[in-house]
Design a protein around this motif. Structure first.
Motif, PDB file in Angstrom:
ATOM      1  N   ASN A  50       0.840  -1.194   0.000  1.00 16.97           N
ATOM      2  CA  ASN A  50       0.000   0.000   0.000  1.00 16.97           C
ATOM      3  C   ASN A  50       0.877   1.247   0.000  1.00 16.97           C
ATOM      4  O   ASN A  50       1.318   1.719   1.040  1.00 16.97           O
ATOM      5  N   CYS A  51       1.122   1.791  -1.188  1.00 16.30           N
ATOM      6  CA  CYS A  51       1.888   3.031  -1.349  1.00 16.30           C
ATOM      7  C   CYS A  51       0.966   4.138  -1.874  1.00 16.30           C
ATOM      8  O   CYS A  51       1.370   4.957  -2.712  1.00 16.30           O
ATOM      9  N   ALA A  52      -0.279   4.132  -1.406  1.00 19.13           N
ATOM     10  CA  ALA A  52      -1.310   5.020  -1.951  1.00 19.13           C
ATOM     11  C   ALA A  52      -1.330   6.396  -1.303  1.00 19.13           C
ATOM     12  O   ALA A  52      -2.220   7.199  -1.590  1.00 19.13           O
ATOM     13  N   GLY A  53      -0.402   6.690  -0.407  1.00 20.62           N
ATOM     14  CA  GLY A  53      -0.310   8.028   0.159  1.00 20.62           C
ATOM     15  C   GLY A  53      -1.567   8.461   0.893  1.00 20.62           C
ATOM     16  O   GLY A  53      -2.073   7.766   1.775  1.00 20.62           O
ATOM     17  N   VAL A  54      -2.095   9.618   0.515  1.00 19.47           N
ATOM     18  CA  VAL A  54      -3.305  10.158   1.139  1.00 19.47           C
ATOM     19  C   VAL A  54      -4.467   9.172   1.049  1.00 19.47           C
ATOM     20  O   VAL A  54      -5.345   9.131   1.909  1.00 19.47           O
ATOM     21  N   TRP A  55      -4.465   8.347   0.001  1.00 21.90           N
ATOM     22  CA  TRP A  55      -5.557   7.416  -0.239  1.00 21.90           C
ATOM     23  C   TRP A  55      -5.299   6.045   0.393  1.00 21.90           C
ATOM     24  O   TRP A  55      -6.052   5.106   0.173  1.00 21.90           O
ATOM     25  N   PRO A  91      -3.374   4.396  10.159  1.00 22.54           N
ATOM     26  CA  PRO A  91      -3.544   5.601  10.985  1.00 22.54           C
ATOM     27  C   PRO A  91      -2.805   6.822  10.447  1.00 22.54           C
ATOM     28  O   PRO A  91      -1.715   7.171  10.895  1.00 22.54           O
ATOM     29  N   LEU A  92      -3.425   7.479   9.476  1.00 22.70           N
ATOM     30  CA  LEU A  92      -2.882   8.736   8.970  1.00 22.70           C
ATOM     31  C   LEU A  92      -4.018   9.702   8.673  1.00 22.70           C
ATOM     32  O   LEU A  92      -5.180   9.296   8.588  1.00 22.70           O
ATOM     33  N   VAL A  93      -3.680  10.968   8.536  1.00 20.79           N
ATOM     34  CA  VAL A  93      -4.664  11.984   8.153  1.00 20.79           C
ATOM     35  C   VAL A  93      -4.095  12.787   6.994  1.00 20.79           C
ATOM     36  O   VAL A  93      -2.876  12.854   6.796  1.00 20.79           O
ATOM     37  N   ALA A  94      -4.991  13.394   6.215  1.00 22.35           N
ATOM     38  CA  ALA A  94      -4.577  14.237   5.100  1.00 22.35           C
ATOM     39  C   ALA A  94      -4.701  15.702   5.503  1.00 22.35           C
ATOM     40  O   ALA A  94      -5.670  16.102   6.149  1.00 22.35           O
ATOM     41  N   MET A  95      -3.705  16.485   5.133  1.00 20.06           N
ATOM     42  CA  MET A  95      -3.727  17.919   5.407  1.00 20.06           C
ATOM     43  C   MET A  95      -3.289  18.680   4.168  1.00 20.06           C
ATOM     44  O   MET A  95      -2.573  18.149   3.321  1.00 20.06           O
ATOM     45  N   HIS A  96      -3.731  19.942   4.084  1.00 20.89           N
ATOM     46  CA  HIS A  96      -3.238  20.834   3.043  1.00 20.89           C
ATOM     47  C   HIS A  96      -1.796  21.224   3.381  1.00 20.89           C
ATOM     48  O   HIS A  96      -1.493  21.575   4.516  1.00 20.89           O
ATOM     49  N   HIS A  97      -0.930  21.155   2.396  1.00 19.56           N
ATOM     50  CA  HIS A  97       0.465  21.548   2.600  1.00 19.56           C
ATOM     51  C   HIS A  97       0.876  22.385   1.400  1.00 19.56           C
ATOM     52  O   HIS A  97       0.628  21.997   0.251  1.00 19.56           O
ATOM     53  N   ALA A  98       1.486  23.543   1.656  1.00 22.52           N
ATOM     54  CA  ALA A  98       1.621  24.536   0.585  1.00 22.52           C
ATOM     55  C   ALA A  98       3.012  25.140   0.488  1.00 22.52           C
ATOM     56  O   ALA A  98       3.794  25.123   1.441  1.00 22.52           O
ATOM     57  N   GLY A 140      -1.339  21.416  -2.007  1.00 21.08           N
ATOM     58  CA  GLY A 140      -1.829  20.077  -2.285  1.00 21.08           C
ATOM     59  C   GLY A 140      -1.934  19.245  -1.025  1.00 21.08           C
ATOM     60  O   GLY A 140      -1.523  19.664   0.053  1.00 21.08           O
ATOM     61  N   PRO A 141      -2.484  18.047  -1.147  1.00 20.02           N
ATOM     62  CA  PRO A 141      -2.631  17.193   0.031  1.00 20.02           C
ATOM     63  C   PRO A 141      -1.343  16.438   0.342  1.00 20.02           C
ATOM     64  O   PRO A 141      -0.585  16.079  -0.550  1.00 20.02           O
ATOM     65  N   GLU A 142      -1.096  16.209   1.621  1.00 14.95           N
ATOM     66  CA  GLU A 142      -0.023  15.344   2.088  1.00 14.95           C
ATOM     67  C   GLU A 142      -0.562  14.526   3.252  1.00 14.95           C
ATOM     68  O   GLU A 142      -1.480  14.961   3.962  1.00 14.95           O
ATOM     69  N   PHE A 151       4.146   9.491   4.743  1.00 18.79           N
ATOM     70  CA  PHE A 151       5.519   9.975   4.784  1.00 18.79           C
ATOM     71  C   PHE A 151       5.669  11.438   5.169  1.00 18.79           C
ATOM     72  O   PHE A 151       6.761  11.998   5.076  1.00 18.79           O
ATOM     73  N   ASN A 152       4.610  12.092   5.600  1.00 18.28           N
ATOM     74  CA  ASN A 152       4.717  13.414   6.204  1.00 18.28           C
ATOM     75  C   ASN A 152       5.484  14.398   5.317  1.00 18.28           C
ATOM     76  O   ASN A 152       6.370  15.113   5.779  1.00 18.28           O
ATOM     77  N   SER A 153       5.149  14.412   4.036  1.00 15.66           N
ATOM     78  CA  SER A 153       5.738  15.274   3.002  1.00 15.66           C
ATOM     79  C   SER A 153       7.235  15.035   2.798  1.00 15.66           C
ATOM     80  O   SER A 153       7.928  15.884   2.254  1.00 15.66           O
ATOM     81  N   ALA A 154       7.735  13.862   3.232  1.00 16.48           N
ATOM     82  CA  ALA A 154       9.155  13.536   3.037  1.00 16.48           C
ATOM     83  C   ALA A 154       9.318  12.294   2.171  1.00 16.48           C
ATOM     84  O   ALA A 154      10.345  11.628   2.214  1.00 16.48           O
ATOM     85  N   GLY A 155       8.290  11.973   1.380  1.00 15.66           N
ATOM     86  CA  GLY A 155       8.326  10.753   0.586  1.00 15.66           C
ATOM     87  C   GLY A 155       9.391  10.742  -0.491  1.00 15.66           C
ATOM     88  O   GLY A 155       9.952   9.692  -0.805  1.00 15.66           O
TER      89      GLY A 155
END
Length: 826
Positions: A246-251, A264-271, A359-361, A386-390
């Motif tokens: 499962n490398c689907a990120g936000v999904w 256990p993850l959440v999606a947030m706007h990151h800009a 975008g979403p992260e 990956f907390n925007s460090a993918g």
């Protein structure tokens, strides 16, 4: 900077998704791509199906191919990079406050800057323009000096610059409020599209299928009742496979739901925003100003400006149709990043904005990725969160994930990323995930202190000694800040690189219990067939241990039952020379050496309550542990404290245990002992039944290592200078780096700083005892070297007199439950 302001939206509803340009020469998008159907026919079967064509998915497929697994399919619902990878900033910093992360980042850098181009002839877009870390106070510069010392062990060039030297390197920078900077010349940036397309080419493009959303995961139960992956379903066909990654990120949460796996993850706007041209910015290094929570990425003759806000916007309603799309930027949220950027590079105030990228992260509870085999379903692996460090962690983590899939475990110590680090009662708790993830986002650029603790969601699991504490979201989202917060005040005193102000229970039973225990444990447990094994495990590793044992039982086909009684029991540890006197008044049994020898246990009465008493110590003192049914915890505790009052008994916690245990030389998981260490390297050969003929998991590896000799080993160091060490300090032998410190504390009995670390021979040879004895050792702390004495065993109480009760001293009681504790055992 000129901009158009939008109203602050406190709701997590998406105000709309719009397509905007990102600052790359190309992306992998093609018009109307989703209408075309799959780009290749689906195979009927595959050894592995990777879902998600972002950085992690592409890196995992690439490394699976490198390891010889070619029957692999990557399914991407749209086009490669369409989710979050395409708009990432693409920064790569080599230095992190973790030795494992430094190694992971180094591998990513090698793949992107060298390996892929050599294998394919294609340029990935790697630019090596260097990195600059900004320190506006002494503590921040101390943190950078720690990174610099660690970097020396790995051959990473870095140096501390004065404000004047920083100005010479970066003329447009405001240095008036600087304390100093750390310059890393070989940091750089990656291009997402170039990297991922090259990865796909290198991994054999025939295994990459785009425009093919996954609609379901088939799971079956085997003869043992174990749930296993069976197939991956799409609208265009079904692929039979025993393994899904499962490398689907936000999904990733939705994909997990298809198989009954909690993600256990959440999606947030990151800009971030991209500026217009800035004269004189060309060839400047990338900048991280942690105290302003902002980064400045060189973008040709412009800058990309981004950061981490205290009040990020959650994206609760994740859309399946979201591809190569962006949100409208909320300027009220983002403006704090702009202010920090203008302070650091004043020219930005007169510079226009060319484009905005929001975008979403995906973010997790501890700002670490989610990796490894899911506890709920065998063959379902995670590579997400990956907390925007993918991009920067992708190469290293892709390699470890590939190794995990093929060999059942990673090659490096990935415990901090392993999904099993979280207790199963929390991975589906939306409140816990949301609060912890918010805090980890807001604290992303905060200093990493040795004794940092989260404030969020501390009341999700309660033991009999619990004190409730609420989370205030740091005073954002119209939530009032807590006042009179004693816990936060105490933690504040711990946030220092100097000396601080003060220095699960499982049952294994069944017909094959003995056979299983023999295989699982390196020591000779010598139980009769069918006997029950009582396992006491530290709370921080309970979930990981539970799943490891369960997996081994399944893979070996042992007829055993594993029961978790963690929530039903509590534990008191009474340690110290007077512990026998205290407990003799509470327990209805003879506690003499003859009647109750060390390392034995009995079921006894304590103040009218039945408890299991174990004569054990993790602090090198005479002492017992009392394992108590939950309802009896408080009565027994009060009885112990009453009996100990005249002996000066006190409550003590894990910080005291840390100091006492390192002084005695007891090993701590997950510092002195990690998955990538062997018992022989850790000085624990006595725990292995090597003289017997009984087989156990890993015996062949230990026998081979014993025959070949140790290429590294753990060493105890003491220094006479009274300076605080916390781990990650570089170890030098005769002026050459040979390793780094894993764990350190102050030993109050010997009145010295004690440190443990693994060392290697620089020439790659065997590390014999004489290599340790003959070396001149120094430990480097924040760029300063301190003379150290090396010991092959602990200098404290080598004859175990204190454990045997032959020394005088004080006493202490420490209370916890195995499910909530730190590292007292395990």
């Amino acid at each position: 900077m000129s901009r158009t302001c939008a109203a602050r939206c406190y709701s997590s509803e998406t105000p709309g998704t719009t397509e905007k340009d990102v600052p790359y020469q190309n992306t992998l998008k093609q018009p109307d791509s989703t209408a075309a159907g799959p780009t290749k026919p689906l195979p009927r079967s595959a050894d592995v199906v990777v879902v998600g064509g972002g950085s992690l998915g592409c890196q995992t497929v690439y490394h699976l191919a490198k390891m010889g697994l070619t029957n692999v399919v990557l399914l991407e619902r749209d086009r490669l990079t369409a989710g979050t990878t395409w708009h990432t900033a693409g920064l790569l910093w080599q230095l992190r406050p973790s030795d494992v992360e430094v190694e992971l980042l180094a591998h990513t850098r090698n793949v992107v800057s060298k390996d892929l181009e050599e294998e394919t002839g294609m340029h990935t877009g790697w630019i090596e323009n260097g990195g600059l870390f900004i320190a506006s106070n002494k503590q921040r510069l101390d943190e950078y000096k720690r990174l610099m010392s660690l970097g020396k062990v790995y051959g990473i060039e870095s140096r501390v610059l004065s404000p004047g030297e920083t100005k010479d390197l970066y003329p447009l920078m405001n240095v008036e409020d600087l304390y100093g900077t750390l310059y890393v010349p070989q940091d750089g940036t990656m291009d997402p599209a170039g990297t991922c397309s090259t990865l796909a080419r290198a991994a054999s493009a025939r295994g990459v299928v785009e425009n093919c959303p996954v609609t379901g995961i088939q799971v079956r139960e085997d003869a043992q009742g174990v749930r296993r992956v069976r197939a991956v379903e799409t609208d265009h066909g079904t692929i039979q496979t025993p393994c899904v990654v499962n490398c689907a990120g936000v999904w990733a949460t939705k994909l997990g739901d298809m198989a009954g796996v909690k993600v256990p993850l959440v999606a947030m706007h990151h800009a971030y925003v991209v500026t217009e041209r800035i004269e004189g910015i060309q060839n400047m290094p990338n900048v991280r100003d942690h105290d302003a929570s902002v980064y400045l990425r060189l973008q040709g003759d412009a800058l990309s400006v981004g950061g981490y806000e205290q009040n990020p916007v959650f994206w609760d309603k994740v859309s399946d149709k979201f591809a190569f799309s962006l949100f409208d930027l909320d300027w009220d949220v983002f403006s704090q990043n702009i202010e920090g950027a203008i302070n650091r590079v004043p020219a930005l105030e007169q510079t226009g904005i060319k484009s905005t990228v929001c975008g979403p992260e995906s973010f997790t509870a501890d700002h670490k990725p989610l990796m490894g085999e899911a506890p709920e379903v065998r063959g379902f692996f995670l590579g997400c969160g990956f907390n925007s460090a993918g991009m920067m962690l992708g190469g290293g983590c892709g390699r470890e994930l590939a190794h995990w899939v093929i060999h059942g475990r990673p090659e490096k110590d990935m415990y901090g990323y392993d999904i099993r680090r979280f207790h199963n009662s929390l991975t589906g708790n939306s409140k816990w995930i949301r609060e912890r993830s918010h805090e980890s986002y807001a604290k992303n650029y905060s200093m990493v202190f040795p004794f940092d603790e989260p404030l969020a969601s501390r009341n999700m699991r309660k033991d009999p000694f619990h004190q409730v504490m609420g989370y205030d979201y740091y005073g954002v989202y119209d939530v009032p800040r807590n006042t009179g917060d004693r816990y936060k005040e105490l933690l504040g005193h711990e946030y220092t690189f100097d000396f601080p102000p003060h220095h699960h229970l499982f049952y294994l039973s069944g017909p094959d219990a003995k056979q299983a225990a023999d295989w699982l444990f390196t020591a000779d447990v010598n139980k009769k067939p069918g006997d029950v094994y009582y396992l006491a495990i530290g709370g921080g590793v309970a979930e990981h241990n539970w799943n490891h044992i369960r997996t081994v039982l399944q893979d070996q086909g042992f007829r055993c039952r594993l029961e978790d009684l963690s929530e039903d029991m509590g534990m008191l540890s009474i340690q110290g020379p007077k512990s026998r006197q205290v407990l003799q008044e509470v327990l209805d049994t003879d506690l003499s050496n003859e009647a109750f020898p060390f390392s034995t246990h009995k079921v006894v009465e304590a103040a009218g309550h039945q408890v299991r008493a174990m004569r054990l110590s993790f602090v090198g003192e005479l002492g017992w542990e009392l394992h108590i049914p939950r309802a009896s915890c408080l009565p027994v505790y009060h009885a112990v404290m009453a009996a100990g009052a005249k002996h000066g008994i006190i409550n003590s916690g894990y910080r005291a245990i840390d100091s006492l245990s390192i002084e005695k030389g007891y090993r701590h998981w997950h510092a002195d002992l990690r998955p990538d260490d062997t018992p022989l390297e850790a000085g624990l050969a006595f725990t292995c039944k090597m003289k017997s003929t009984i087989p156990f998991l890993g015996r062949d590896r230990l026998e081979q290592q014993k025959k070949e000799g140790l290429r590294r080993r753990i060493v105890c160091f003491t220094i006479d200078d009274k300076v605080p060490l916390f781990g990650l300090e570089a170890v030098f032998r005769d002026g050459v780096p040979v390793g780094h410190i894993r764990r350190s504390d102050y030993g109050f009995f010997i009145d010295k700083t004690i440190a443990y670390g693994y060392i290697r021979n620089p020439d790659g040879g065997v590390v014999k005892p004489d290599f340790v004895r003959s070396g001149d050792f120094t430990l480097e702390r924040m760029g300063v070297a301190y003379q150290a004495k090396a010991h092959l065993k602990s200098p404290f109480d080598p004859d175990n007199k204190r454990v045997k009760g032959k020394e005088e001293g004080g006493g202490a009681v420490e209370s916890t439950t195995p499910t909530l504790g730190g590292g007292a055992k395990g």
